[in-house]
Design a protein around this motif. Structure first.
Motif, PDB file in Angstrom:
ATOM      1  N   ALA A  37       0.762  -1.261  -0.046  1.00 18.83           N
ATOM      2  CA  ALA A  37       0.025   0.022  -0.265  1.00 18.83           C
ATOM      3  C   ALA A  37       0.780   1.245  -0.076  1.00 18.83           C
ATOM      4  O   ALA A  37       1.911   1.171   0.641  1.00 18.83           O
ATOM      5  N   LEU A  38       0.479   2.110  -0.632  1.00 19.18           N
ATOM      6  CA  LEU A  38       1.111   3.455  -0.813  1.00 19.18           C
ATOM      7  C   LEU A  38       0.331   4.558  -0.765  1.00 19.18           C
ATOM      8  O   LEU A  38       0.139   5.325  -1.527  1.00 19.18           O
ATOM      9  N   PRO A  39       0.258   4.855   0.595  1.00 14.48           N
ATOM     10  CA  PRO A  39      -1.060   5.944   1.030  1.00 14.48           C
ATOM     11  C   PRO A  39      -0.145   7.132   0.856  1.00 14.48           C
ATOM     12  O   PRO A  39       0.992   7.493   0.944  1.00 14.48           O
ATOM     13  N   ASP A  40      -0.829   8.302   0.827  1.00 13.00           N
ATOM     14  CA  ASP A  40      -0.181   9.692   0.606  1.00 13.00           C
ATOM     15  C   ASP A  40      -0.768  10.609   1.840  1.00 13.00           C
ATOM     16  O   ASP A  40      -0.483  11.882   1.771  1.00 13.00           O
ATOM     17  N   ASN A  41      -1.689   9.968   2.825  1.00 12.27           N
ATOM     18  CA  ASN A  41      -2.104  11.206   3.939  1.00 12.27           C
ATOM     19  C   ASN A  41      -2.195  10.127   5.083  1.00 12.27           C
ATOM     20  O   ASN A  41      -2.371   9.035   4.909  1.00 12.27           O
ATOM     21  N   GLU A  42      -2.367  10.672   6.031  1.00 10.12           N
ATOM     22  CA  GLU A  42      -2.400  10.101   7.437  1.00 10.12           C
ATOM     23  C   GLU A  42      -3.685   9.394   7.900  1.00 10.12           C
ATOM     24  O   GLU A  42      -3.936   8.343   8.113  1.00 10.12           O
ATOM     25  N   ASP A  43      -4.833   9.851   7.054  1.00  9.25           N
ATOM     26  CA  ASP A  43      -5.933   9.368   7.151  1.00  9.25           C
ATOM     27  C   ASP A  43      -5.994   8.059   6.499  1.00  9.25           C
ATOM     28  O   ASP A  43      -6.848   6.868   6.995  1.00  9.25           O
ATOM     29  N   GLN A  44      -5.512   7.875   5.545  1.00  7.92           N
ATOM     30  CA  GLN A  44      -5.264   6.585   4.713  1.00  7.92           C
ATOM     31  C   GLN A  44      -4.434   5.483   5.619  1.00  7.92           C
ATOM     32  O   GLN A  44      -4.903   4.413   5.760  1.00  7.92           O
ATOM     33  N   VAL A  45      -3.501   6.254   6.330  1.00  6.60           N
ATOM     34  CA  VAL A  45      -2.600   5.276   7.036  1.00  6.60           C
ATOM     35  C   VAL A  45      -3.671   4.781   8.273  1.00  6.60           C
ATOM     36  O   VAL A  45      -3.622   3.420   8.569  1.00  6.60           O
ATOM     37  N   CYS A  46      -4.318   5.488   8.745  1.00  4.71           N
ATOM     38  CA  CYS A  46      -5.147   5.130   9.936  1.00  4.71           C
ATOM     39  C   CYS A  46      -6.322   4.079   9.475  1.00  4.71           C
ATOM     40  O   CYS A  46      -6.232   3.038  10.058  1.00  4.71           O
ATOM     41  N   ALA A  47      -6.644   4.547   8.250  1.00  8.76           N
ATOM     42  CA  ALA A  47      -7.574   3.469   7.852  1.00  8.76           C
ATOM     43  C   ALA A  47      -7.306   2.090   7.351  1.00  8.76           C
ATOM     44  O   ALA A  47      -7.607   1.046   7.680  1.00  8.76           O
ATOM     45  N   ILE A  48      -5.896   2.212   6.931  1.00  4.12           N
ATOM     46  CA  ILE A  48      -5.306   0.871   6.361  1.00  4.12           C
ATOM     47  C   ILE A  48      -5.061   0.123   7.582  1.00  4.12           C
ATOM     48  O   ILE A  48      -4.991  -1.019   7.654  1.00  4.12           O
ATOM     49  N   LEU A  49      -4.474   0.761   8.593  1.00  4.19           N
ATOM     50  CA  LEU A  49      -4.041   0.125   9.854  1.00  4.19           C
ATOM     51  C   LEU A  49      -5.241  -0.689  10.608  1.00  4.19           C
ATOM     52  O   LEU A  49      -5.251  -1.885  11.044  1.00  4.19           O
ATOM     53  N   ARG A  50      -6.337   0.357  10.640  1.00  6.91           N
ATOM     54  CA  ARG A  50      -7.636  -0.325  11.294  1.00  6.91           C
ATOM     55  C   ARG A  50      -8.040  -1.469  10.595  1.00  6.91           C
ATOM     56  O   ARG A  50      -8.361  -2.558  11.056  1.00  6.91           O
ATOM     57  N   LEU A  51      -8.024  -1.349   9.220  1.00  4.52           N
ATOM     58  CA  LEU A  51      -8.460  -2.629   8.496  1.00  4.52           C
ATOM     59  C   LEU A  51      -7.560  -3.771   8.471  1.00  4.52           C
ATOM     60  O   LEU A  51      -8.043  -4.945   8.782  1.00  4.52           O
ATOM     61  N   CYS A  52      -6.299  -3.711   8.614  1.00  3.81           N
ATOM     62  CA  CYS A  52      -5.310  -4.706   9.063  1.00  3.81           C
ATOM     63  C   CYS A  52      -5.625  -5.260  10.264  1.00  3.81           C
ATOM     64  O   CYS A  52      -5.455  -6.407  10.405  1.00  3.81           O
TER      65      CYS A  52
END
Lengths: 497, 497
Positions: free
Chosen positions: B58-73
């Motif tokens: 995954a190559l997110p470009d903002n913190e909201d995406q990072v949060c969402a990715i980590l919550r999903l995982c």
């Protein structure tokens, strides 16, 4: 979840007997205090408003004893409060009624001074100043210098991450300690950090430094020593207005100068101090700045000149430079004795410890002046100006309930202003028991959870200095309700004299 | 206890579908890689011997995406390996077959440079050198300078607590980072440290720095900037014997000088480098020292003279001082390109990262010379001499099983010597997957338990870069048995080419 120390008194009696019997096997008679006349002197630290006589006080003199004591307390579920010299200003060493105070006062040995690596290994009960005294023969010293450095010990400095007037340039305790050896609540010896530049593994040294005795009991500390500067001189700059003096602080740092010390005192502070120690302060000034320069004579001459220029441009009405080492020490002696001086002119004083961005010092000082009128109380201002770490001392008479109430509101008002100006409600004095509520404002629930998680990694039974430094979820919820109700930062736990 | 990523392949297939479907809702198509041809480039970091293609990148470009990715995982129990520029030399960013690689490559923004407070706020994907480039217009720079600074990013530097040739004087990453903003495995944003001198609460900043991506995913970093010295000059000192050169290092530091850099290279290293970058090294010398001085012209002139005296007294056969900035950079270019140079003269090389007390450098170098004869392999020595951080590069051909076996024994022998001389088996390259066994030797079971406890405080489900940096009890028990059996430090996980 009930903390283990909140059990019934019946159980406590049995535990007390078991504890004293167990301790008697570990320690010689003279190292175990349990009679009220012996334990009362340990009822508080430097925050005398919080008092609690402990069940017993242990004074071990070696690490094996510390391990054995902690193992015993762990097996009996007795909470333990570690204690250095007891100079904490936030109640970090306040005892627990059903607990043991573990004093490190007998750990007074300077184990080694290594000139080649410029380090010293010392026991936690060694006084801060004693390290520099031992290193003086090699022309080295230990940099962090809290005002209490004659009395406070390195173990306490590690627990509170102590600063001092020179930490602007030389850093806090965390920047000057290389390695800590400690014992966990379960009696295991662990080491953090190393004298090598980078040790593998999680770096828990900084977490232990400033952990207010909640993670482990420190038994040995390796500190950095630095060469004594060839020369140090201090500028005393007078200002006819406190805000001008405050703004001058930001101007000095903004000019790219990092003074060895940069402290400010207002007129009430210099007046109180001068009577007490005759530091030679300008008593006509609304505020004075003390700006120290150290280094080679050439460096000092250049820096003193540059600082003087900036101070003049910022509106200094008078500039005086120390011309000898005794004069320099005299200038500092006033600053270092400001707290005792407050005690001489007022029955009680309440010392705040907020930090604010340097650029707002002038603003905050003006607001405090207005608050003095609003609350009808005097306030002395003495602080680490270079760090933006303010120590307003609110003067009041604790015997007068109304004065006490006004002092409380005054303090809350100052802290609110600190937060509003982008600062924090505590700088260097620690959270202890005093600032637990403020921590609810400073940190999110997630961050506080991480703190508790780390605490649990070291001390799952929550026996080592419990209920200090980190507020529980319930406490923060309660505080949130009060905050909404009263519309300002309340201090339900503020000292009652 | 089974780690969550050790479940059956059937479950993995379902999780893979759920993961990709969930990620597709968070990220645009181009920011999600899952086809083998796209994920293979992420199979390893700078320690190419360990390879593993991840389930997705995954190559997110903002913190909201990072949060969402980590919550999903977290909800799917998918392990996550954060990745910066992938220049780690210890496998810290090696993927997990059933896991996601979370690349911070798109976090490339320099948020702010504050000249007054001498700080910069940067995103984790900003290259180390790019910070100094952005600060150069204000005559400031970011001090830590790993050899990979053109490519490596500040997020990776934070995760590995990177050093560099100037860290002897200016400190490691941990000494130059003020604040880290990060996201936990559960998707909560947390902050550690502050731009003020001392924040209340447990100081977890240092624990996060160097935690090899196991505690939280870094999304923003505040760094210190320091004024560029007016002048820097480097001394190249030649020695006709490696031990003499090694001893000179301790002599320089012992004389009270802290050079801005103090590096050593032996003859095989200078020969390999000179052919490659033409740094102007003395090819007749058995070893050269590079000693940098920086400061005002007066300070540099004085320090260069003092260092030259000490080096001559320590047996330097020739001393050359850089006379221009291009010449200084040329001297350093050889040192910074030593690893690639090794790659040019040998099919494979195995880079060690032991540290030893400075006073034993000469002893270790002599022992390595003997080992070269014993194992019939060449070794280049290039290292941060001032820190006692050695990087012997064992040259071998991985296609030759016997050479590989000898390289393995050679490496073990060097590490044993490091430990025996009072050092550690890893200095600055991190533990990653490579040095897990060595951690069993370095830390007690209690200390490793504390590490796991802190890990659990951040990531109870053990999903964030699991099985790196801290060895399990079982692994250490197994390692202990092997150690006893073989009588030397074995490396069962050493790279197989």
């Amino acid at each position: 979840m009930n903390a283990p120390h909140e059990v019934s008194l019946v159980a406590d009696d049995a535990r007390r007997s078991a504890l004293l019997a167990g301790l008697a096997k570990i320690l010689p008679d003279a190292a175990l205090l349990w009679k009220p006349e012996d334990t009362v002197p340990y009822e508080c630290d430097g925050l005398a408003a919080y008092r609690q006589v402990p069940m017993a006080v242990a004074l071990p003199d070696n690490e094996d004893q510390v391990c054995a004591i902690l193992r015993l307390c762990h097996s009996l579920q007795v909470p333990v409060v570690p204690r250095g010299a007891g100079t904490s200003l936030s109640g970090g060493a306040m005892p627990i009624a059903t607990g043991l105070v573990l004093s490190l006062a007998k750990f007074k040995r300077i184990v080694s001074v290594d000139v080649r690596s410029r380090t010293a290994v010392v026991q936690p009960g060694v006084r801060n100043l004693a390290i520099s005294e031992a290193a003086a023969q090699y022309n080295l010293y230990y940099a962090p210098d809290p005002s209490s450095q004659i009395a406070c010990t390195i173990g306490g400095n590690v627990s509170e991450n102590s600063g001092g007037v020179h930490c602007l340039k030389y850093g806090l305790t965390v920047h000057n300690v290389l390695r800590v050896r400690a014992v966990t609540m379960e009696g295991d010896v662990v080491e953090f950090g190393s004298e090598a530049p980078d040790a593998p593994g999680l770096d828990l040294l900084a977490a232990v430094i400033g952990s207010e005795g909640m993670l482990a009991v420190v038994t040995e500390v390796s500190v950095k020593l630095i060469p004594k500067p060839q020369l140090a001189q201090v500028i005393m700059a007078s200002f006819d207005d406190v805000a001008k003096g405050g703004n001058a602080v930001a101007d000095v740092i903004g000019a790219g100068i990092i003074p060895a010390g940069l402290e400010m005192m207002d007129k009430p502070a210099t007046a109180a101090v001068e009577e007490f120690v005759r530091a030679g302060y300008d008593l006509d000034a609304a505020a004075i700045l003390l700006c120290e320069s150290d280094g080679t004579p050439e460096e000092v001459a250049e820096e003193v000149e540059r600082m003087s220029e900036v101070l003049r441009a910022s509106g200094a009405s008078r500039i005086q430079v120390s011309q000898s080492e005794p004069e320099r020490l005299r200038f500092w002696s006033g600053r270092k004795n400001a707290f005792p001086a407050a005690g001489r002119i007022s029955p009680d004083y309440y010392c705040m410890d907020g930090t604010i961005p340097r650029k707002h010092i002038g603003t905050l000082l003006k607001r405090i002046e207005e608050m003095e009128r609003k609350y009808g109380l005097r306030c002395m201002n003495v602080f680490h100006a270079g760090d933006g770490n303010m120590h307003p001392l609110i003067l009041f008479d604790g015997a007068d309930q109304d004065e006490w109430h006004r002092a409380e509101l005054f303090g809350s008002d100052i802290l609110e202003s600190c937060v509003e100006l982008g600062g924090t409600v505590t700088g260097e004095h620690g959270v202890g028991v005093e600032k637990l509520n403020s921590m609810c404002v400073q940190f999110s629930a997630q961050e506080r959870d991480l703190f508790f998680g780390v605490k649990a990694a070291f001390d799952p039974a929550r026996l080592l200095n419990p209920d200090k430094a980190i507020p529980t979820l319930a406490r923060c919820a309660e505080y949130g309700r009060m905050h909404v109700k009263r519309g300002l930062l309340p201090h339900p736990d503020l000292p009652r004299f």
